[in-house]
Design a protein around this motif. Structure first.
Motif, PDB file in Angstrom:
ATOM      1  N   LEU A   1       0.829  -1.207   0.000  1.00  0.00           N
ATOM      2  CA  LEU A   1       0.000   0.000   0.000  1.00  0.00           C
ATOM      3  C   LEU A   1       0.863   1.258   0.000  1.00  0.00           C
ATOM      4  O   LEU A   1       0.598   2.217  -0.740  1.00  0.00           O
TER       5      LEU A   1
ATOM      6  N   ALA B   1       2.442   1.690  -3.441  1.00  0.00           N
ATOM      7  CA  ALA B   1       1.445   2.154  -4.411  1.00  0.00           C
ATOM      8  C   ALA B   1       1.188   3.644  -4.240  1.00  0.00           C
ATOM      9  O   ALA B   1       1.115   4.395  -5.220  1.00  0.00           O
ATOM     10  N   GLN B   2       1.057   4.091  -3.003  1.00  0.00           N
ATOM     11  CA  GLN B   2       0.826   5.511  -2.758  1.00  0.00           C
ATOM     12  C   GLN B   2       2.023   6.352  -3.182  1.00  0.00           C
ATOM     13  O   GLN B   2       1.863   7.413  -3.779  1.00  0.00           O
TER      14      GLN B   2
ATOM     15  N   TYR C   1      -3.776   0.761  -8.497  1.00  0.00           N
ATOM     16  CA  TYR C   1      -4.117  -0.645  -8.303  1.00  0.00           C
ATOM     17  C   TYR C   1      -2.968  -1.436  -7.689  1.00  0.00           C
ATOM     18  O   TYR C   1      -1.789  -1.146  -7.926  1.00  0.00           O
TER      19      TYR C   1
ATOM     20  N   ALA D   1      -7.130  -1.403   1.999  1.00  0.00           N
ATOM     21  CA  ALA D   1      -7.002  -0.761   0.689  1.00  0.00           C
ATOM     22  C   ALA D   1      -7.993   0.385   0.550  1.00  0.00           C
ATOM     23  O   ALA D   1      -7.662   1.453   0.004  1.00  0.00           O
TER      24      ALA D   1
ATOM     25  N   ILE E   1      -6.800   2.723  -2.519  1.00  0.00           N
ATOM     26  CA  ILE E   1      -6.222   1.824  -3.517  1.00  0.00           C
ATOM     27  C   ILE E   1      -7.239   0.743  -3.872  1.00  0.00           C
ATOM     28  O   ILE E   1      -7.992   0.279  -3.012  1.00  0.00           O
TER      29      ILE E   1
ATOM     30  N   HIS F   1     -13.374  -1.699  -3.910  1.00  0.00           N
ATOM     31  CA  HIS F   1     -11.918  -1.757  -3.753  1.00  0.00           C
ATOM     32  C   HIS F   1     -11.381  -3.183  -3.867  1.00  0.00           C
ATOM     33  O   HIS F   1     -10.194  -3.419  -3.632  1.00  0.00           O
TER      34      HIS F   1
END
Length: 279
Positions: free
Chosen positions: A89, A92-93, A99, A136, A141, A170
């Motif tokens: 996570l 991804a951020q 995704y 998520a 996400i 999500h």
């Protein structure tokens, strides 16, 4: 309009070579799975910053984090997997990836004939996936579940059950027709129509009836029909190349630059033949 992406580690372990080939194929997004033979979840903070800077300079966005989350036995430590997931996570951020690709755990294997009884692990699989979906959602996400062979959700029936039971924006579905074929499932129209209410992402590889991998359109996945149906149904998401033309391992496939070029051209030829715009 759809957007093309790619598991660029299929090209090379080297990020600069990945970028060069993506540019040559006019692909502007990446499904980030590994660089320098390091899995995405094992990057240091400095490596993440370096990748972020390099991709920004190359004008390539990160469509998805191609994580191995959920590709572990269901009876292994969920606490350890959750720790890895929390790292996914954050990555991804940091890379502005909307995704994260995940899996739905391996039921224990009884013998070479297959798993013991996947249905016996349904509640535990759902509990794990619901907790990851909750995290998520809080992080903004979207999780995309891949129907890979031997995981709990590899069949159409179990995949739909997961999607329907979790029922959360999500937690969505990847359509990977070649994976369905490898599980003796019918990707089109069977799998497509079954998961359509949750369809969020598409992985492109193909497989022949003898089990060998092929470029899109040269195998049994019915790619022309799938693409036509996707367009007719208004699909406007990512279509990610993952051809596995040279090798296909448990955690990563590989094609090399030339075979990747062939896979990209095959897909783009199909799209041009049907007049479907892509970027």
């Amino acid at each position: 309009m759809i957007h093309l992406s790619a598991f660029a580690d299929e090209i090379s372990p080297d990020l600069n070579e990945q970028i060069a080939v993506l540019h040559s194929e006019n692909i502007h997004y990446i499904d980030l799975r590994s660089v320098w033979k390091v899995n995405v979840l094992d990057f240091s903070d400095q490596q993440i910053e370096d990748i972020k800077r390099t991709l920004k300079e190359a004008r390539i966005g990160v469509a998805a984090i191609g994580s191995p989350i959920g590709k572990v036995p269901i009876d292994s430590s969920f606490e350890e997997q959750l720790h890895r997931f929390e790292r996914a996570l954050k990555i991804a951020q940091a890379l502005s990836a909307p995704y994260i690709r995940i899996f739905s755990f391996y039921p224990p294997i009884q013998d070479e004939a297959g798993s013991s009884n996947p249905a016996a692990y349904r509640d535990e699989v759902l509990s794990n996936l619901r907790e990851m979906t909750r995290l998520a959602r809080a992080a903004g996400i979207i999780l995309i579940h891949e129907n890979e062979k031997a995981i709990y959700g590899d069949s159409i029936e179990r995949n739909v059950d997961l999607l329907k039971s979790i029922n959360d924006p999500h937690f969505r579905a990847v359509l990977d027709p070649a994976n369905y074929l490898q599980c003796d499932q019918v990707p089109y129209p069977g799998a497509y129509e079954a998961i359509a209410p949750w369809l969020e992402y598409v992985h492109v590889k193909d497989v022949r009836t003898d089990g060998t991998m092929a470029v899109a359109g040269d195998g049994a996945a019915s790619w022309s029909a799938i693409l036509e149906r996707l367009r007719r149904d208004g699909y406007a998401g990512f279509v990610a190349l993952e051809p596995h033309l040279q090798s296909a391992g448990q955690y990563q496939g590989f094609s090399g630059p030339e075979l990747f070029h062939q896979a990209s051209r095959a897909l783009q030829d199909l799209l041009r033949a049907m007049g479907w715009s892509y970027a």
